[in-house]
Enzyme design. Structure first.
Site, PDB file in Angstrom:
ATOM      1  N   THR A  26     -15.374  -4.330   8.437  1.00 48.72           N
ATOM      2  CA  THR A  26     -15.118  -3.519   9.631  1.00 48.72           C
ATOM      3  C   THR A  26     -15.223  -4.312  10.928  1.00 48.72           C
ATOM      4  O   THR A  26     -14.463  -4.068  11.870  1.00 48.72           O
ATOM      5  CB  THR A  26     -16.118  -2.346   9.697  1.00 48.72           C
ATOM      6  OG1 THR A  26     -15.906  -1.533   8.548  1.00 48.72           O
ATOM      7  CG2 THR A  26     -15.921  -1.483  10.923  1.00 48.72           C
ATOM      8  N   ASP A 102     -19.945  -2.539   2.791  1.00 48.03           N
ATOM      9  CA  ASP A 102     -19.979  -1.737   1.554  1.00 48.03           C
ATOM     10  C   ASP A 102     -20.547  -2.503   0.357  1.00 48.03           C
ATOM     11  O   ASP A 102     -21.330  -1.962  -0.412  1.00 48.03           O
ATOM     12  CB  ASP A 102     -18.572  -1.218   1.212  1.00 48.03           C
ATOM     13  CG  ASP A 102     -18.123  -0.125   2.172  1.00 48.03           C
ATOM     14  OD1 ASP A 102     -18.960   0.346   2.973  1.00 48.03           O
ATOM     15  OD2 ASP A 102     -16.936   0.253   2.131  1.00 48.03           O
TER      16      ASP A 102
HETATM   17  N1  ASP Z   1     -15.143  -0.712   4.185  1.00 49.02           N
HETATM   18  C1  ASP Z   1     -15.790  -1.709   5.009  1.00 49.02           C
HETATM   19  C2  ASP Z   1     -16.128  -2.910   4.158  1.00 49.02           C
HETATM   20  O1  ASP Z   1     -17.089  -2.898   3.475  1.00 49.02           O
HETATM   21  C3  ASP Z   1     -16.992  -1.169   5.639  1.00 49.02           C
HETATM   22  C4  ASP Z   1     -17.727  -2.153   6.535  1.00 49.02           C
HETATM   23  O2  ASP Z   1     -17.350  -3.256   6.771  1.00 49.02           O
HETATM   24  O3  ASP Z   1     -18.763  -1.746   7.051  1.00 49.02           O
HETATM   25  O4  ASP Z   1     -15.420  -3.856   4.144  1.00 49.02           O
END
Ligand code: ASP
Length: 354
Positions: A26, A102
């Site tokens: 993210t 994640d």
């Molecule tokens: N879906 C994202 C990932 O894990 C969530 C994040 O970066 O916080 O890549």
């Protein structure tokens, strides 16, 4: 891989030299035309965190050619990160890995096992909000992760282990778990104290930090994915375990049990587990509770597990347990040795009873 150097305050006498490894997540994501977040290249972060340029450090950056959402991370990517660190180990004093939250705890746990004899900091971090968002946590997380990776005392790294820095707290990587998908305090380490906390100063908890006795870095790149996680629940149907444990080639199961390592006394399930153990499948008992540890024998419902040869996983997280298994099966074939190593702390991932 694209390598480049950030034009920092052009230090003649840099305090340290760091490599930032950008894998995705993210922190560097942007909205696509469907208003979904997708990974973007690192230049986006640089544009948004100009503070990076103020450091009296050499800051090199390497970015995955295709940054990934960490749900798409796999052992192949873990090996890519390990290879970058191996290649750049002598050229840098520390490493910051930007990663999605994640599966960060899985990648960081895996790296803690793959990097044997590590004497330099490898700090994982990321963000809950994209760096372009005005309220993003990416700035603080990245800036402090860099400070921690660069921190030295008497010429030696202060935190020479794999760690996760998030929301003002530094955790041992193989003790951390993602516990929150909405608020900024995304990680927790219920069974091990923080390695540091960031306030006005960064306060290090020196007794909690691991200093491996090392004769140099050895990077293990062989991981075996013939493993699985089995989560018990009341009403669990033994046929599910039977099917899972009869998959051809399956080598190990991390079994998430209740409380301090208890399982239903249903003879059908125990028989399935016992048969698997007798055929050389390793079953590792970890608890569904995030705090506390497995004590096989404390209750009759766990004594039976011990009796049939299930290995107790003490206070290991599932993330540490499954990655430790993949790593051990990648380098060892002797099942008894694997069982013994699984119940021994190798990188501070579990309480040390020895
Ligand atoms: N879906 C994202 C990932 O894990 C969530 C994040 O970066 O916080 O890549």
């Amino acid at each position: 891989m694209n390598y480049y150097r950030i034009n920092t305050a052009a230090p003649d006498q840099p305090e340290a030299s760091l490599l930032i490894i950008y894998t995705g997540g993210t922190s560097g994501m942007v909205m696509d035309e469907n208003r979904s977040l997708v990974p973007f290249d690192f230049s986006h972060i640089l544009d948004n965190v100009p503070t990076l340029k103020q450091f009296n450090l050499i800051l090199d950056v390497v970015s995955f050619e295709q940054p990934v959402d960490s749900s798409n991370m796999s052992p192949r990517h873990w090996v890519m990160i390990a290879e970058i660190i191996e290649k750049e180990y002598e050229n840098h004093d520390g490493f910051v890995v930007l990663h999605g939250t994640d599966t960060m705890a899985y990648t960081a746990s895996a790296l803690s096992f793959m990097l044997e004899g590590l004497e330099k900091p490898v700090v994982f971090t990321g963000a809950q909000l994209p760096v372009s968002s005005p309220r993003s946590d990416a700035h603080e997380n990245l800036i402090t992760a860099i400070e921690i990776a660069a921190a030295r005392k008497n010429g030696k790294a202060i935190v020479p282990e794999v760690s996760i820095f998030f929301d003002y707290v530094l955790y041992r990587a193989n003790r951390a778990q993602k516990v929150e998908s909405k608020h900024f305090d995304a990680f927790s380490s219920e069974n091990y104290p923080p390695l540091a906390k960031a306030g006005i100063d960064i306060e290090y908890y020196h007794p909690a930090i691991n200093h491996e006795k090392s004769s140099g870095l050895t990077v293990h790149k062989k991981l075996d994915d013939r493993v699985a996680v089995l989560k018990l629940f009341p009403g669990f149907n033994k046929v599910v375990a039977e099917k899972l444990l009869s998959i051809s080639g399956i080598k190990g199961i991390v079994m998430e049990t209740f409380g301090s390592g208890n399982a239903p006394s249903d003879s059908g399930l125990l028989e399935v587990l016992e048969n698997a153990v007798n055929q050389g499948v390793v079953i590792l008992n970890v608890s569904q509770c995030v705090g506390g540890h497995v004590v096989q024998g404390q209750y009759a419902t766990s004594q039976t597990l011990k009796d049939i040869g299930v290995t107790g996983g003490e206070d290991m997280t599932t993330e540490a347990a499954i990655t430790k298994m993949m790593w051990l099966f990648g380098m060892e074939t002797d099942i008894d040795k694997i069982r013994a190593l699984l119940s021994t702390s190798l990188r501070g991932e579990m309480v040390n009873r020895k």
